[in-house]
Design an enzyme around this catalytic site. Structure first.
Site, PDB file in Angstrom:
ATOM      1  N   GLY A  62      49.893  35.300  35.506  1.00 26.49           N
ATOM      2  CA  GLY A  62      50.524  34.177  36.198  1.00 26.49           C
ATOM      3  C   GLY A  62      51.984  33.950  35.841  1.00 26.49           C
ATOM      4  O   GLY A  62      52.550  32.894  36.146  1.00 26.49           O
ATOM      5  N   HIS A 110      37.090  36.455  30.686  1.00 24.78           N
ATOM      6  CA  HIS A 110      38.479  36.266  31.100  1.00 24.78           C
ATOM      7  C   HIS A 110      39.213  35.492  30.002  1.00 24.78           C
ATOM      8  O   HIS A 110      38.641  34.612  29.376  1.00 24.78           O
ATOM      9  CB  HIS A 110      38.548  35.517  32.432  1.00 24.78           C
ATOM     10  CG  HIS A 110      39.903  35.566  33.037  1.00 24.78           C
ATOM     11  ND1 HIS A 110      40.937  34.758  32.606  1.00 24.78           N
ATOM     12  CD2 HIS A 110      40.430  36.357  34.008  1.00 24.78           C
ATOM     13  CE1 HIS A 110      42.027  35.050  33.294  1.00 24.78           C
ATOM     14  NE2 HIS A 110      41.745  36.014  34.153  1.00 24.78           N
ATOM     15  N   GLU A 138      41.231  33.185  30.153  1.00 24.88           N
ATOM     16  CA  GLU A 138      41.233  31.725  30.344  1.00 24.88           C
ATOM     17  C   GLU A 138      39.968  31.112  29.763  1.00 24.88           C
ATOM     18  O   GLU A 138      39.982  30.001  29.238  1.00 24.88           O
ATOM     19  CB  GLU A 138      41.397  31.405  31.843  1.00 24.88           C
ATOM     20  CG  GLU A 138      42.848  31.607  32.278  1.00 24.88           C
ATOM     21  CD  GLU A 138      43.044  32.053  33.711  1.00 24.88           C
ATOM     22  OE1 GLU A 138      42.133  31.853  34.548  1.00 24.88           O
ATOM     23  OE2 GLU A 138      44.126  32.609  33.999  1.00 24.88           O
ATOM     24  N   SER A 165      49.849  39.554  36.930  1.00 23.16           N
ATOM     25  CA  SER A 165      50.988  39.530  37.860  1.00 23.16           C
ATOM     26  C   SER A 165      51.050  40.749  38.780  1.00 23.16           C
ATOM     27  O   SER A 165      52.136  41.247  39.092  1.00 23.16           O
ATOM     28  CB  SER A 165      52.312  39.350  37.092  1.00 23.16           C
ATOM     29  OG  SER A 165      52.346  38.074  36.468  1.00 23.16           O
ATOM     30  N   GLU A 174      44.028  42.876  30.638  1.00 22.40           N
ATOM     31  CA  GLU A 174      44.936  41.840  31.131  1.00 22.40           C
ATOM     32  C   GLU A 174      45.748  41.283  29.954  1.00 22.40           C
ATOM     33  O   GLU A 174      45.250  40.419  29.221  1.00 22.40           O
ATOM     34  CB  GLU A 174      44.157  40.696  31.776  1.00 22.40           C
ATOM     35  CG  GLU A 174      43.372  41.089  32.997  1.00 22.40           C
ATOM     36  CD  GLU A 174      43.116  39.895  33.926  1.00 22.40           C
ATOM     37  OE1 GLU A 174      43.451  40.018  35.111  1.00 22.40           O
ATOM     38  OE2 GLU A 174      42.602  38.861  33.466  1.00 22.40           O
ATOM     39  N   LYS A 213      39.907  32.416  40.883  1.00 20.80           N
ATOM     40  CA  LYS A 213      39.973  31.319  39.906  1.00 20.80           C
ATOM     41  C   LYS A 213      39.536  30.006  40.589  1.00 20.80           C
ATOM     42  O   LYS A 213      38.591  30.011  41.365  1.00 20.80           O
ATOM     43  CB  LYS A 213      41.382  31.244  39.291  1.00 20.80           C
ATOM     44  CG  LYS A 213      41.820  32.612  38.727  1.00 20.80           C
ATOM     45  CD  LYS A 213      43.024  32.552  37.845  1.00 20.80           C
ATOM     46  CE  LYS A 213      43.374  33.964  37.361  1.00 20.80           C
ATOM     47  NZ  LYS A 213      44.456  33.996  36.400  1.00 20.80           N
ATOM     48  N   ASN A 262      40.459  37.810  41.790  1.00 17.86           N
ATOM     49  CA  ASN A 262      39.890  36.694  41.033  1.00 17.86           C
ATOM     50  C   ASN A 262      40.524  35.411  41.566  1.00 17.86           C
ATOM     51  O   ASN A 262      41.681  35.117  41.276  1.00 17.86           O
ATOM     52  CB  ASN A 262      40.211  36.880  39.537  1.00 17.86           C
ATOM     53  CG  ASN A 262      39.768  35.697  38.709  1.00 17.86           C
ATOM     54  OD1 ASN A 262      39.075  34.792  39.195  1.00 17.86           O
ATOM     55  ND2 ASN A 262      40.158  35.684  37.441  1.00 17.86           N
TER      56      ASN A 262
END
Ligand code: 13P
Length: 259
Positions: A175, A97, A99, A215, A169, A12, A10
């Site tokens: 991250g 996702h 985010e 990660s 996730e 992003k 991904n």
């Protein structure tokens, strides 16, 4: 039969258009001479999809995914992208996702509608679920995952579960360099499969590929896919570094599936 491993990158909003083409070209080149029994997908930004598709042309080792889609098939939705605008380029699409759920307020209902429209058009949704650090600390991981997974599987009437991917996730692992214990992550992923089995039947649930994300790097990818029921990884930061991403693919490829 065990599911084939899947490694998804991904990207992003991390790469310029020029850099996206360079990374795609490098990945293609590095995987060229290698036998691969792993599905590999990269997901660039919408704007780079056509050019990356051209760059990867005739390459069967790396497939393309999008990072989002709108649930409506067309209409007055300024700035959005519909499924028919993706189909010439992408066979896969990430939806829900964290985010987008957190920053854009995407709801379970919208994620469900996106899964539906993607499957209707033959694309494979990669649906993300996961708990925040606070939810984890309050002991709410199971209830959060149950809610998100139930919303996805409830809609699965008459659509192909063999073309459905769920990515677990944990939001606190995205991250941050922090990861859950692989066995603990696998337990949560087992919960997702159990919910799928309740809603869709055991046989259908086995066909759903469930990935771990958060990660992931070349050093830990094998630890996750060695766990029972873990069908691959969804990679963020490490996927825009071509050599690191290829090393993740190689690490996953080395693991023999026995379950
Ligand atoms: P990182 O691999 O950078 O933690 O990102 C994970 C992710 O969000 C993939 O979708």
């Amino acid at each position: 039969m065990a599911n084939k491993f899947l490694v998804v990158g991904n990207w992003k909003m991390d790469l310029s258009h020029k850099a996206a083409l360079e990374v795609a070209g490098a990945i293609k080149k590095m995987l060229a001479g290698i036998y691969l029994d792993v599905d590999v997908v990269i997901a660039p930004s919408f704007t780079s999809l056509p050019a990356v598709a051209t760059k990867l042309a005739k390459n069967e080792k790396v497939q393309l995914g999008a990072q989002n889609v709108h649930w409506e098939e067309g209409g007055a939705w300024t700035g959005e992208v519909s499924v028919s605008q993706l189909t010439p380029f992408a066979r896969w699409c990430i939806v829900g996702h964290s985010e987008r759920r957190q920053l854009v307020g995407e709801t379970d209902e919208q994620v469900r509608a996106k899964v539906y429209v993607l499957q209707k058009h033959g694309l494979t949704p990669i649906v993300c679920v996961g708990e925040t650090a606070d939810e984890r600390n309050r002991g709410e991981t199971v209830s959060k995952i149950t809610r998100q997974a139930t919303a996805i599987f409830t809609q699965q009437t008459g659509v192909s579960v063999s073309r459905l991917v769920i990515a677990y996730e944990p939001i606190w692992a995205i991250g941050t360099g922090e990861t859950p214990d692989p066995a603990e992550a696998a337990q949560t992923m087992l919960l997702i499969r159990k919910i799928a089995a309740e809603k869709l039947g055991a046989e259908a649930a086995e066909k759903i590929r469930i990935l771990y994300g958060g990660s992931v790097n070349a050093g830990n990818a094998a630890d996750f896919v060695s766990e029972p029921g873990v069908d691959g990884v969804l990679v963020g930061g490490a996927s825009v570094k071509s050599a690191e991403f290829v090393n993740i693919v190689k690490a996953v490829e080395k693991i023999e599936r026995t379950f």
